[in-house]
Design a protein around this motif. Structure first.
Motif, mmCIF file in Angstrom:
data_model
loop_
_atom_site.group_PDB
_atom_site.id
_atom_site.type_symbol
_atom_site.label_atom_id
_atom_site.label_comp_id
_atom_site.label_asym_id
_atom_site.label_seq_id
_atom_site.Cartn_x
_atom_site.Cartn_y
_atom_site.Cartn_z
ATOM 1 N N LYS A 105 -5.691 -21.736 -1.779
ATOM 2 C CA LYS A 105 -6.229 -20.610 -1.016
ATOM 3 C C LYS A 105 -5.665 -19.269 -1.473
ATOM 4 C CE LYS A 105 -7.124 -18.911 3.558
ATOM 5 N NZ LYS A 105 -7.239 -19.206 4.961
ATOM 6 N N TYR A 106 -4.342 -19.202 -1.722
ATOM 7 C CA TYR A 106 -3.695 -17.922 -2.012
ATOM 8 C C TYR A 106 -3.313 -17.738 -3.473
ATOM 9 C CZ TYR A 106 -3.396 -17.431 3.036
ATOM 10 O OH TYR A 106 -3.702 -17.334 4.356
ATOM 11 N N GLY A 107 -3.289 -18.782 -4.259
ATOM 12 C CA GLY A 107 -2.934 -18.666 -5.663
ATOM 13 C C GLY A 107 -1.447 -18.533 -5.926
ATOM 14 N N THR A 108 -0.632 -18.771 -4.926
ATOM 15 C CA THR A 108 0.824 -18.701 -5.077
ATOM 16 C C THR A 108 1.481 -19.634 -4.061
ATOM 17 O OG1 THR A 108 2.742 -17.239 -5.136
ATOM 18 C CG2 THR A 108 1.056 -16.740 -3.499
ATOM 19 N N ILE A 109 2.746 -19.988 -4.346
ATOM 20 C CA ILE A 109 3.502 -20.773 -3.371
ATOM 21 C C ILE A 109 4.743 -20.020 -2.900
ATOM 22 C CG2 ILE A 109 2.682 -23.039 -4.071
ATOM 23 C CD1 ILE A 109 5.187 -23.350 -5.773
ATOM 24 N N GLU A 110 4.770 -18.724 -3.154
ATOM 25 C CA GLU A 110 5.852 -17.869 -2.669
ATOM 26 C C GLU A 110 5.499 -17.387 -1.265
ATOM 27 O OE1 GLU A 110 8.735 -17.225 -4.237
ATOM 28 O OE2 GLU A 110 8.122 -18.456 -5.945
ATOM 29 N N LEU A 111 6.371 -17.658 -0.301
ATOM 30 C CA LEU A 111 6.063 -17.335 1.088
ATOM 31 C C LEU A 111 5.896 -15.842 1.342
ATOM 32 C CD1 LEU A 111 8.199 -19.767 3.245
ATOM 33 C CD2 LEU A 111 5.741 -19.632 3.050
#
Length: 120
Positions: A105-111
């Protein structure tokens, strides 16, 4: 200091728990948070297994002569830890699946970047 060296499994489990807790708190990467959670799980398992083990006693499997209650360790801590391992693997799989969905969904896994994109 002598007690720390005598109870080295318990000491190692406390150190591992601290490492996992710090990893869980200080990193924004979801994969690193999941790894920290797994380190904490492993530390708890190690602690309970170390506490359930009594030197000089055997596993409660009777082969030959029965030694009485004092000759065997209690099997309940081991059974509970096996259940805990199954739950930990399930929670890890669920967390990784959620991480994959967040990445899609967001293209990243950084919170922090995900929170920025959400506008929170």
């Amino acid at each position: 200091m002598e007690k720390l060296l005598t109870n080295y499994f318990e000491t190692a489990s406390m150190i591992l728990f601290g490492v996992g807790f710090v990893t869980l708190l200080l990193h924004n990467n979801l994969i690193k948070k999941i790894i920290g959670m797994n380190i904490m799980d492993t530390a708890v398992f190690l602690f309970f297994i170390a506490k359930g083990s009594i030197q000089g006693r055997e596993a409660p499997i009777v082969t030959g002569v029965h030694k009485g209650i004092a000759g065997y360790i209690n099997p309940i801590p081991t059974a509970l830890m096996l259940t805990g391992i199954v739950v930990a693997v399930s929670v890890t799989a669920f967390a990784l699946a959620l991480t994959v969905k967040l990445y899609e969904k967001y293209g990243t896994i950084e919170l922090d970047k995900i929170m920025e994109m959400r506008g929170d």
